[in-house]
Design an enzyme around this catalytic site. Structure first.
Site, PDB file in Angstrom:
ATOM      1  N   ASP A  70      -6.111  -7.040  -6.631  1.00  0.00           N
ATOM      2  CA  ASP A  70      -5.764  -7.853  -5.451  1.00  0.00           C
ATOM      3  C   ASP A  70      -6.882  -8.861  -5.167  1.00  0.00           C
ATOM      4  OD1 ASP A  70      -4.517  -8.806  -3.179  1.00  0.00           O
ATOM      5  OD2 ASP A  70      -5.291  -7.223  -1.892  1.00  0.00           O
ATOM      6  N   SER A  75     -17.325  -6.672  -4.679  1.00  0.00           N
ATOM      7  CA  SER A  75     -18.667  -7.256  -4.790  1.00  0.00           C
ATOM      8  C   SER A  75     -19.388  -7.247  -3.440  1.00  0.00           C
ATOM      9  CB  SER A  75     -18.576  -8.684  -5.327  1.00  0.00           C
ATOM     10  OG  SER A  75     -17.669  -9.418  -4.543  1.00  0.00           O
ATOM     11  N   CYS A 102      -2.393 -14.260  -4.070  1.00  0.00           N
ATOM     12  CA  CYS A 102      -2.116 -14.848  -2.746  1.00  0.00           C
ATOM     13  C   CYS A 102      -2.384 -16.348  -2.770  1.00  0.00           C
ATOM     14  CB  CYS A 102      -2.927 -14.150  -1.658  1.00  0.00           C
ATOM     15  SG  CYS A 102      -4.692 -14.193  -1.924  1.00  0.00           S
ATOM     16  N   ARG A 156       0.844  -1.194   0.000  1.00  0.00           N
ATOM     17  CA  ARG A 156       0.000   0.000   0.000  1.00  0.00           C
ATOM     18  C   ARG A 156       0.885   1.252   0.000  1.00  0.00           C
ATOM     19  NH1 ARG A 156      -4.402  -3.241   2.838  1.00  0.00           N
ATOM     20  NH2 ARG A 156      -3.378  -3.266   4.855  1.00  0.00           N
ATOM     21  N   PHE A 206     -11.114  -5.254  -6.132  1.00  0.00           N
ATOM     22  CA  PHE A 206     -11.127  -6.164  -4.968  1.00  0.00           C
ATOM     23  C   PHE A 206     -10.678  -5.343  -3.753  1.00  0.00           C
ATOM     24  CE2 PHE A 206      -9.966  -8.540  -8.800  1.00  0.00           C
ATOM     25  CZ  PHE A 206     -10.906  -9.554  -8.821  1.00  0.00           C
TER      26      PHE A 206
HETATM   27  N1  SAH Z   1      -7.059  -5.309  -1.361  1.00  0.00           N
HETATM   28  C1  SAH Z   1      -7.799  -5.529  -0.146  1.00  0.00           C
HETATM   29  C2  SAH Z   1      -8.013  -6.997   0.167  1.00  0.00           C
HETATM   30  C3  SAH Z   1      -8.718  -7.793  -0.924  1.00  0.00           C
HETATM   31  S1  SAH Z   1      -9.539  -9.207  -0.337  1.00  0.00           S
HETATM   32  C4  SAH Z   1      -7.126  -4.786   0.999  1.00  0.00           C
HETATM   33  O1  SAH Z   1      -6.006  -4.276   0.829  1.00  0.00           O
HETATM   34  O2  SAH Z   1      -7.698  -4.723   2.091  1.00  0.00           O
HETATM   35  C5  SAH Z   1     -10.477  -9.696  -1.710  1.00  0.00           C
HETATM   36  C6  SAH Z   1     -11.765  -8.923  -1.918  1.00  0.00           C
HETATM   37  O3  SAH Z   1     -12.285  -9.305  -3.181  1.00  0.00           O
HETATM   38  C7  SAH Z   1     -12.874  -9.179  -0.924  1.00  0.00           C
HETATM   39  O4  SAH Z   1     -13.267  -7.971  -0.350  1.00  0.00           O
HETATM   40  C8  SAH Z   1     -14.027  -9.782  -1.758  1.00  0.00           C
HETATM   41  O5  SAH Z   1     -15.298  -9.296  -1.339  1.00  0.00           O
HETATM   42  C9  SAH Z   1     -13.706  -9.282  -3.128  1.00  0.00           C
HETATM   43  N2  SAH Z   1     -14.158 -10.079  -4.291  1.00  0.00           N
HETATM   44  C10 SAH Z   1     -14.021 -11.410  -4.495  1.00  0.00           C
HETATM   45  N3  SAH Z   1     -14.433 -11.749  -5.740  1.00  0.00           N
HETATM   46  C11 SAH Z   1     -14.843 -10.594  -6.345  1.00  0.00           C
HETATM   47  C12 SAH Z   1     -15.348 -10.280  -7.650  1.00  0.00           C
HETATM   48  N4  SAH Z   1     -15.502 -11.215  -8.576  1.00  0.00           N
HETATM   49  N5  SAH Z   1     -15.638  -8.988  -7.920  1.00  0.00           N
HETATM   50  C13 SAH Z   1     -15.481  -8.030  -6.978  1.00  0.00           C
HETATM   51  N6  SAH Z   1     -14.971  -8.271  -5.752  1.00  0.00           N
HETATM   52  C14 SAH Z   1     -14.662  -9.524  -5.430  1.00  0.00           C
END
Ligand code: SAH
Length: 394
Positions: A298, A255, A338, A216, A232
């Site tokens: 991510d 989402s 990850c 970040r 994400f």
């Molecule tokens: N980058 C974030 C952590 C990501 S965790 C941080 O720094 O805090 C992954 C996220 O992806 C979750 O919040 C989940 O709700 C979302 N997610 C999973 N599949 C998705 C999709 N197809 N479209 C949008 N969001 C999605």
């Protein structure tokens, strides 16, 4: 109720990986003894076929890893936990992560990286959130909580056990709850001087994705003047850094409506105004959105199991190629995986294939990984799970 300690003997030749200090014993390595079934979570002492002590750890049936080794020398359980937790805390103090005026959220115990296979504990400004990934750690949770409290002293107010989601075994009465002290179910934590609302009770994983802290910061360094898309986004970690480092505009997509509600609060808490949040599927969003100067990808782990690796690679390729197409020439892609089963090289090759498919040339600027509070034990290279690339898109 804890089970009585027992012994296990390995088949001839199966001691090699333990001699190399790799902390997992696979079920096929254990010699049949004809004895009664050992209950899950029992502490076992492991011996070679000729009676040599090899290590001690938690036993579990029905999973490919039958024993998670906690020590290669004999020890009683109490002193073992004390030694490991003390060492985890000392490490974090010495590297400037605990007792840091700008950051009060960090991973306190990272499983094998801290010699405690099966245990993760995150620290949120006084509240520790524990996740047991093995029955042995789950059965030891009270001892673990007490030991953390002894080691951290006044710095610890509560321990919340959140093992219901991580304990992949049949165990009827696992409920998430405070096992030491109590706290509000959410709190405001500080990471590199930014504030974040974390709800460990209702949030994903332990509440916050602590492992992206250093990435970040890196995103922040390139954000000034840019139109940034954070996909994400969860509770807006990368978005807050981009916004507070003078991004021209920040769009966040997830989402989960619940995650975006907190993302909204986090942007306001950090006094960021030029942003917009979208509840959407990232794959759909990337089809219809405009161009950005920087895109962050991510996603959650696409491949939890090895046999899903092929599908995961297809997913990463589709995602990265869709994003690269939406980056303005001279812009930057931050992309992560990850998935433990997708190695760094495979991930990098997949991103390269995505760029080729998108018809764009990219140059790799940075190889990114997990931060220092997620250390990798040199005998357990599997501990390196977070892979990322920052790439310049021509
Ligand atoms: N980058 C974030 C952590 C990501 S965790 C941080 O720094 O805090 C992954 C996220 O992806 C979750 O919040 C989940 O709700 C979302 N997610 C999973 N599949 C998705 C999709 N197809 N479209 C949008 N969001 C999605």
């Amino acid at each position: 109720m804890k089970n009585e300690r027992q012994s296990l003997i390995l088949k001839r030749g199966k001691e090699a990986s333990l001699m190399r200090r790799h902390p997992w014993v696979f079920s096929g390595a254990i010699k049949e003894t004809g004895n009664e079934q050992i209950p899950d979570g029992t502490m076992v002492d492991i011996y070679s076929h000729n009676g040599e002590f090899l290590g001690m750890g938690h036993y579990q049936s029905g999973t490919s890893i039958a024993v998670r080794i906690l020590s290669f020398t004999p020890s009683d359980e109490k002193s073992l936990f004390r030694k490991r937790i003390q060492s985890a805390w000392e490490y974090r103090k010495r590297i400037g992560i605990a007792e840091n005026p700008n950051t009060n959220v960090f991973r306190l115990i990272f499983a094998e990286g801290d010699g405690l296979s099966g245990l993760v504990v995150d620290y949120y400004n006084g509240a520790a959130v524990l996740q047991a990934h093995s029955m042995g750690m789950y059965l030891s949770r009270s001892l673990i909580a007490e030991t953390i409290s002894e080691v951290l002293g006044k710095r610890l107010k509560a321990v919340y056990d959140k093992s219901k989601e991580t304990l992949h075994v049949r165990h009827g009465d696992v409920e998430n709850r405070y096992i030491l002290g109590s706290a509000e179910e959410s709190g405001v934590v500080m990471e590199n001087g930014r504030q974040f609302i974390v709800n460990w009770v209702t949030g994903q994983k332990t509440g916050f994705f602590i492992d992206q802290r250093e990435n970040r910061t890196m995103v922040g360094k390139y954000s000034s003047g840019k139109r940034v898309l954070n996909t994400f986004c969860y509770t807006g970690g990368f978005s807050v850094y981009a916004g507070s480092c003078n991004a021209r505009e920040v769009h966040s997509v997830d989402s989960s409506k619940a995650a975006l509600t907190i993302a909204e609060e986090n942007m306001q808490l950090n006094k960021i105004t030029n942003y917009e949040n979208f509840t959407a599927d990232v794959f759909d969003y990337l089809q219809s959105c405009g161009e950005y100067d920087m895109i962050i990808l991510d996603p959650p782990a696409f491949a939890k199991r090895l046999n899903a690796r092929h599908q995961a690679v297809i997913g990463y390729k589709r995602l990265n190629s869709a994003a690269i197409k939406k980056i303005t020439p001279g812009g930057i892609l931050f992309t992560f995986s990850c998935s433990q089963t997708v190695a760094r090289r495979l991930f990098q090759d997949t991103v390269i294939a995505s760029a080729i498919e998108a018809g764009r040339n990219i140059r790799i600027m940075h190889w990114l990984s997990q931060p220092k509070d997620h250390p990798v034990d040199i005998y357990h290279p599997e501990g390196e799970y977070l892979k990322g690339l920052a790439a310049y898109v021509e």
